[in-house]
Design a protein around this motif. Sequence first.
Motif, mmCIF file in Angstrom:
data_model
loop_
_atom_site.group_PDB
_atom_site.id
_atom_site.type_symbol
_atom_site.label_atom_id
_atom_site.label_comp_id
_atom_site.label_asym_id
_atom_site.label_seq_id
_atom_site.Cartn_x
_atom_site.Cartn_y
_atom_site.Cartn_z
ATOM 1 N N LYS A 281 -32.502 30.427 -4.917
ATOM 2 C CA LYS A 281 -33.655 31.127 -5.504
ATOM 3 C C LYS A 281 -33.192 32.363 -6.274
ATOM 4 N N ASN A 282 -32.314 33.139 -5.673
ATOM 5 C CA ASN A 282 -31.865 34.372 -6.314
ATOM 6 C C ASN A 282 -31.090 34.106 -7.604
ATOM 7 N N VAL A 283 -30.295 33.037 -7.613
ATOM 8 C CA VAL A 283 -29.483 32.795 -8.810
ATOM 9 C C VAL A 283 -30.354 32.318 -9.970
ATOM 10 N N MET A 284 -31.393 31.530 -9.679
ATOM 11 C CA MET A 284 -32.298 31.101 -10.753
ATOM 12 C C MET A 284 -33.107 32.274 -11.290
ATOM 13 N N LEU A 285 -33.542 33.149 -10.389
ATOM 14 C CA LEU A 285 -34.260 34.342 -10.827
ATOM 15 C C LEU A 285 -33.369 35.233 -11.683
ATOM 16 N N MET A 286 -32.104 35.347 -11.308
ATOM 17 C CA MET A 286 -31.171 36.168 -12.070
ATOM 18 C C MET A 286 -30.945 35.594 -13.470
ATOM 19 N N ALA A 287 -30.816 34.275 -13.547
ATOM 20 C CA ALA A 287 -30.613 33.639 -14.850
ATOM 21 C C ALA A 287 -31.838 33.837 -15.741
ATOM 22 N N LEU A 288 -33.027 33.686 -15.171
ATOM 23 C CA LEU A 288 -34.251 33.901 -15.937
ATOM 24 C C LEU A 288 -34.348 35.339 -16.442
ATOM 25 N N SER A 289 -34.030 36.291 -15.565
ATOM 26 C CA SER A 289 -34.066 37.703 -15.953
ATOM 27 C C SER A 289 -33.057 37.995 -17.053
ATOM 28 N N ASP A 290 -31.865 37.455 -16.922
ATOM 29 C CA ASP A 290 -30.822 37.678 -17.915
ATOM 30 C C ASP A 290 -31.232 37.114 -19.274
ATOM 31 N N THR A 317 -36.877 23.520 -2.343
ATOM 32 C CA THR A 317 -37.634 24.621 -1.738
ATOM 33 C C THR A 317 -37.548 25.866 -2.602
ATOM 34 N N ALA A 318 -36.330 26.163 -3.076
ATOM 35 C CA ALA A 318 -36.125 27.338 -3.932
ATOM 36 C C ALA A 318 -36.888 27.203 -5.246
ATOM 37 N N ILE A 319 -36.866 26.010 -5.829
ATOM 38 C CA ILE A 319 -37.582 25.793 -7.094
ATOM 39 C C ILE A 319 -39.076 26.043 -6.927
ATOM 40 N N LYS A 320 -39.656 25.556 -5.832
ATOM 41 C CA LYS A 320 -41.089 25.763 -5.601
ATOM 42 C C LYS A 320 -41.413 27.252 -5.423
ATOM 43 N N LYS A 321 -40.518 27.992 -4.778
ATOM 44 C CA LYS A 321 -40.759 29.421 -4.571
ATOM 45 C C LYS A 321 -40.737 30.174 -5.895
ATOM 46 N N ILE A 322 -39.849 29.801 -6.792
ATOM 47 C CA ILE A 322 -39.711 30.513 -8.068
ATOM 48 C C ILE A 322 -40.795 30.120 -9.053
ATOM 49 N N PHE A 323 -40.997 28.819 -9.202
ATOM 50 C CA PHE A 323 -41.835 28.327 -10.286
ATOM 51 C C PHE A 323 -43.303 28.195 -9.914
ATOM 52 N N GLY A 324 -43.626 28.228 -8.631
ATOM 53 C CA GLY A 324 -45.018 28.152 -8.230
ATOM 54 C C GLY A 324 -45.690 26.900 -8.761
ATOM 55 N N ASP A 325 -46.872 27.063 -9.353
ATOM 56 C CA ASP A 325 -47.606 25.906 -9.887
ATOM 57 C C ASP A 325 -46.845 25.229 -11.021
ATOM 58 N N HIS A 326 -46.034 26.001 -11.743
ATOM 59 C CA HIS A 326 -45.277 25.422 -12.864
ATOM 60 C C HIS A 326 -44.228 24.431 -12.371
ATOM 61 N N ALA A 327 -43.858 24.501 -11.098
ATOM 62 C CA ALA A 327 -42.881 23.552 -10.547
ATOM 63 C C ALA A 327 -43.349 22.111 -10.739
ATOM 64 N N TYR A 328 -44.676 21.912 -10.766
ATOM 65 C CA TYR A 328 -45.228 20.563 -10.895
ATOM 66 C C TYR A 328 -45.328 20.117 -12.364
ATOM 67 N N LYS A 329 -45.043 21.030 -13.274
ATOM 68 C CA LYS A 329 -45.021 20.702 -14.702
ATOM 69 C C LYS A 329 -43.602 20.499 -15.210
ATOM 70 N N LEU A 330 -42.629 20.876 -14.416
ATOM 71 C CA LEU A 330 -41.216 20.718 -14.764
ATOM 72 C C LEU A 330 -40.781 19.267 -14.635
ATOM 73 N N ASN A 331 -39.753 18.912 -15.391
ATOM 74 C CA ASN A 331 -38.926 17.773 -15.010
ATOM 75 C C ASN A 331 -37.738 18.307 -14.236
ATOM 76 N N ILE A 332 -37.369 17.604 -13.187
ATOM 77 C CA ILE A 332 -36.213 17.936 -12.358
ATOM 78 C C ILE A 332 -35.408 16.661 -12.212
ATOM 79 N N SER A 333 -34.092 16.737 -12.357
ATOM 80 C CA SER A 333 -33.287 15.538 -12.089
ATOM 81 C C SER A 333 -31.877 15.910 -11.687
ATOM 82 N N SER A 334 -31.253 14.976 -10.982
ATOM 83 C CA SER A 334 -29.850 15.121 -10.584
ATOM 84 C C SER A 334 -29.027 14.034 -11.265
ATOM 85 N N THR A 335 -28.201 14.444 -12.219
ATOM 86 C CA THR A 335 -27.342 13.472 -12.893
ATOM 87 C C THR A 335 -26.151 13.068 -12.023
#
Length: 416
Positions: A281-290, A317-335
Amino acid sequence: MKRVVITGLGAITPIGNNLEAYNEGLKNGVSGADIITRFDASLFKTKFACEVKNFNPDDFIDRKDARRMDLFTQFAMVCADEALADSKLLDFNELDLDRVGVIWGSGIGGLRSLEAEIIEFALGNGTPRFNPFMIPKMISDIAPGYISIKHGFRGINYCTVSACASSTHAMMNAFDYIRLGKADVIVTGGSEAAITATGMGGFSATKALSERNDEYKTASRPFDINRDGFVLGEGGGGLIFEEYEFAKKRGAKIYAEVMGCGATADAYHITAPHPEGLGAKNVMLMALSDAGLTPETIDYVNVHGTSTPLGDIAETTAIKKIFGDHAYKLNISSTKSMTGHLLGGAGAIEGIASVLAIRDQYVPPTINHFTDDPEIDSKLNLTFNKAQHRELNFVMSNTFGFGGHNASIIFKKYTE
């Protein structure tokens, strides 16, 4: 701060031995898993991996030089050369070689070469007869060294080592160095070649690997309730990071812009993620802030998604905490469901997958999904089994490593 853009890409992976072959593998949901051929794995608990297929270093590297390189360095040379050719950087006659660097990532380095030398010594009569190239073949920093020597790049040159986050950290450092005005161009990325008896045995002993030997093609199952560990992969990816005005001056083709990055530690456990995804969670928040972005701007997250029981839950879990409702509008995938886990090379090929997704406006799939895990929110769009086409402007790529190392980087669709 200077703007940083990507002007060249190169890849050698378990699902394609060059950039466009890799892209086709991603689009078509190809599995790179197969029975191990690099050594006799018949007695191992895991007998399969995602090897690079049909690779002959003599097709790319002078035979004498190739014999002096470990396989991870050969992979580095091949994908870096493809990225350089793609960028047409070497055609630019005003290139200042003192301002061109190489920052490469590898978590393990020349394990194959080290293993071979130790075995030969152990089976001998005790006389210490070692190959004079043993040390240069095994050290992780030799890959960027070789790249710079071949092309005469005299700028910054080193290797980042942070387990599975290594090549994302390499890209981050390249981004920082250029945006601070200390370089015009940096060749970055990462490579790994740890499908050896030692590599497979070691990861198996940590209970990190899938043991689905009867279903190896579908063994990498991120987010599936029956996931039982990751599939080891090998290969590498190269990217040319370039200062925007410099790229414009030479009329370079621009794939995407690098917007921001983050790096954190879990400070929790040597192999397990923080159960609440705190470091992620912290690293995604840091990247967004940067990057100066809000969570709502992200369209797609290429997740670490290794197919381990704990890791996949922690990241979602971390993605849901950061993105909130927008988490359900994202695409997420693991290549990694297709390529397996390239360890220190993972961030590079997944960064490339993210950039290709922006170029071609599609989301590569998470293949091998059969059964939902009730601990992972089924309303999230985890892009199961088939690629999805959608408009992509901002893509985030995550990599997390043993030791609690977390790295995240954000790419943007290029606009002047």
